[in-house]
Design an enzyme around this catalytic site. Structure first.
Site, PDB file in Angstrom:
ATOM      1  N   TYR A 241       2.890  -8.416  12.531  1.00 38.48           N
ATOM      2  CA  TYR A 241       3.152  -7.363  13.499  1.00 38.48           C
ATOM      3  C   TYR A 241       2.915  -7.852  14.927  1.00 38.48           C
ATOM      4  O   TYR A 241       3.236  -8.980  15.267  1.00 38.48           O
ATOM      5  CB  TYR A 241       2.283  -6.127  13.210  1.00 38.48           C
ATOM      6  CG  TYR A 241       2.432  -5.608  11.825  1.00 38.48           C
ATOM      7  CD1 TYR A 241       3.691  -5.451  11.259  1.00 38.48           C
ATOM      8  CD2 TYR A 241       1.335  -5.282  11.058  1.00 38.48           C
ATOM      9  CE1 TYR A 241       3.831  -4.970   9.979  1.00 38.48           C
ATOM     10  CE2 TYR A 241       1.470  -4.796   9.765  1.00 38.48           C
ATOM     11  CZ  TYR A 241       2.719  -4.652   9.235  1.00 38.48           C
ATOM     12  OH  TYR A 241       2.871  -4.184   7.978  1.00 38.48           O
ATOM     13  N   VAL A 259      -0.938  -2.329   4.642  1.00 43.47           N
ATOM     14  CA  VAL A 259      -1.964  -1.367   5.078  1.00 43.47           C
ATOM     15  C   VAL A 259      -2.992  -1.014   4.014  1.00 43.47           C
ATOM     16  O   VAL A 259      -3.997  -0.379   4.324  1.00 43.47           O
ATOM     17  CB  VAL A 259      -1.395  -0.034   5.632  1.00 43.47           C
ATOM     18  CG1 VAL A 259      -0.804  -0.199   6.996  1.00 43.47           C
ATOM     19  CG2 VAL A 259      -0.443   0.604   4.687  1.00 43.47           C
TER      20      VAL A 259
HETATM   21  N1  GLU Z   1       4.298   1.981   3.362  1.00 40.87           N
HETATM   22  C1  GLU Z   1       3.767   1.636   4.648  1.00 40.87           C
HETATM   23  C2  GLU Z   1       4.676   2.187   5.732  1.00 40.87           C
HETATM   24  O1  GLU Z   1       5.852   2.022   5.639  1.00 40.87           O
HETATM   25  C3  GLU Z   1       3.638   0.164   4.770  1.00 40.87           C
HETATM   26  C4  GLU Z   1       3.086  -0.283   6.101  1.00 40.87           C
HETATM   27  C5  GLU Z   1       2.256  -1.526   6.022  1.00 40.87           C
HETATM   28  O2  GLU Z   1       1.800  -1.950   4.967  1.00 40.87           O
HETATM   29  O3  GLU Z   1       2.019  -2.116   7.084  1.00 40.87           O
HETATM   30  O4  GLU Z   1       4.244   2.799   6.665  1.00 40.87           O
END
Ligand code: GLU
Length: 429
Positions: A241, A259
């Site tokens: 990110y 996450v």
């Molecule tokens: N399912 C989560 C979302 O789309 C995944 C985000 C992540 O793991 O950073 O918000």
């Protein structure tokens, strides 16, 4: 003797045990009830050996670590250029769930942020009874070496609060990047994120990427080399990110976080790594996971930018035998990429023009790159022009059918000792 690798991993784990920084993700309500103390590390070598410690049997949801694999599946089915027409490869420097598109092309910037990952999800093939998420579950199960399942509770919990991802879906539908109902696609993407894994599963998956798409345990090529390379490149630049630059300088390997607290890392040609600890830093990456990865990278010299110097030993042995010593054997060893091929050709340059038989034995070559094949056979042609008879022994079949095409008389799939016995019998001293 017992290998000290698990002891070392235990040491790293105990060192970061006291780090209680970070917060549990709570925008997916179910994730807020995770046990914050869980901690695990796994390391899988490219030959399929796995070391794991801590809560290594604890399952958690894969979340964003599914993104590189969904991307791999899309690339496998559509090819790189077709996928590039839908999703870019530029780091966004933005948060994972930013509602944004590349200003010029009106495409998601990369497959590691949600807009790109939702698009990638739509590119996974779908069949009557096999949804895209199910297709990915099967693919990940193959990579992990065991049958994985969905966490339906986490799935439901994220569905209930999926407003942001739905807005991204509608934005993508508006600009025509998504061609189907965005609700279905976003729900499928959320289902994909709810596949349950352990650190061992993740390390096994990562080791296939580290091995250029080849699964050592089964000997199966799961991904083509160029697909594995594409996935790793995008992980390298976009996987962490808005902390991607920080990660590249401090840890220095392609990686992806999720996450739920997992991080996978891949050192190409060497290892697949996975860590798990649920509390996240301000970028949404596991706080203790980052600390562990930094430590591993430092201690184990994993940083890609340090490079791995060539072993500089392509010719293991050279000797002459037979009548008038007219058979010259080169036993080659290691990896044949540009650096080693250049070295080999430089050594072969010293062969004086004659009618000798030159045997190049590839038995101990562990990997031969395309450039290695080209340079090897260019050397063979030049030796022939100098009057030599040249034989390439490929007992282990490291050259593909394609690479041997038109070279049937040069490439002999025979063991060196057997081959020498045969020629020396024909032409004894
Ligand atoms: N399912 C989560 C979302 O789309 C995944 C985000 C992540 O793991 O950073 O918000």
């Amino acid at each position: 003797m017992k290998t000290p690798v698990p002891d070392y991993l235990n040491h790293v784990l105990s060192q970061c045990n006291s780090n209680d920084q970070g917060q549990l993700a709570d925008y997916i309500p179910e994730l807020a009830s995770a046990d914050p103390n869980k901690l695990a590390i796994a390391l899988a070598t490219i030959d399929g050996t796995i070391y794991s410690i801590g809560d290594d049997d604890t399952e958690f949801t894969i979340q964003s670590m599914s993104k590189p694999f969904a991307y791999a599946l899309a690339l496998k089915h559509h090819g790189i250029s077709a996928v590039l027409a839908k999703v870019g490869v530029e780091p966004s420097g933005e948060a994972f769930n930013q509602i944004s598109l590349d200003a010029k092309h009106k495409l998601p910037k990369n497959p590691m942020i949600n807009s790109g990952a939702i698009t990638t999800h739509s590119l996974i093939p779908v069949k009557k009874k096999v949804s895209r998420a199910e297709h990915l579950r099967r693919f990940l199960s193959e990579l992990a070496g065991r049958e994985l399942s969905f966490d339906e509770q986490v799935y439901q919990s994220e569905l209930d609060t999926a407003f942001r991802n739905l807005s991204i879906g509608y934005m993508l539908r508006t600009v025509g990047v998504l061609e189907e109902d965005p609700i279905d696609i976003v729900h499928g993407y959320i289902h994909q994120c709810a596949i349950k894994v352990t650190v061992k599963d993740l390390a096994n998956m990562a080791s296939v990427l580290a091995n250029g798409g080849l699964q050592a345990k089964t000997g199966k090529r799961i991904l083509e080399r160029d697909v594995a390379r594409q996935v790793l490149s995008v992980m390298m630049t976009c996987g962490m990110y808005d902390a991607a630059g920080d990660w590249l300088t401090s840890v220095g390997i392609p990686a992806k976080s999720g996450v739920a607290g997992g991080i996978i890392g891949v050192l190409p040609g060497q290892v697949g790594l996975a860590v798990f600890s649920p509390k996240l830093d301000e970028h949404g990456n596991s706080a203790r996971g980052i600390e562990i990865m930094e430590q591993l990278s430092q201690d184990m010299g994993l940083h890609l930018m340090e490079g791995t110097p060539s072993a500089q030993t392509i010719v293991q042995n050279r000797y002459q035998i037979g009548k008038r010593n007219a058979i010259v054997v080169y036993e080659l060893r290691g990896v044949l990429q540009f650096t080693e091929s250049e070295m080999l050709l430089r050594i072969l340059q010293d062969e004086p023009a004659s009618k000798n038989t030159i045997i190049l034995d590839l038995t101990n070559i562990s990997l031969i790159h395309n450039v290695g094949v080209k340079m090897l056979f260019e050397g063979v042609n030049r030796l022939k022009e100098d009057g030599h008879n040249v034989v390439v022994l490929d007992a282990e079949g490291i050259l593909t059918e394609e690479q041997c095409k038109g070279r049937k008389r040069i490439v002999v799939k025979q063991d060196l000792q057997e081959y020498l016995k045969k020629v020396l019998k024909k032409d004894p001293k």
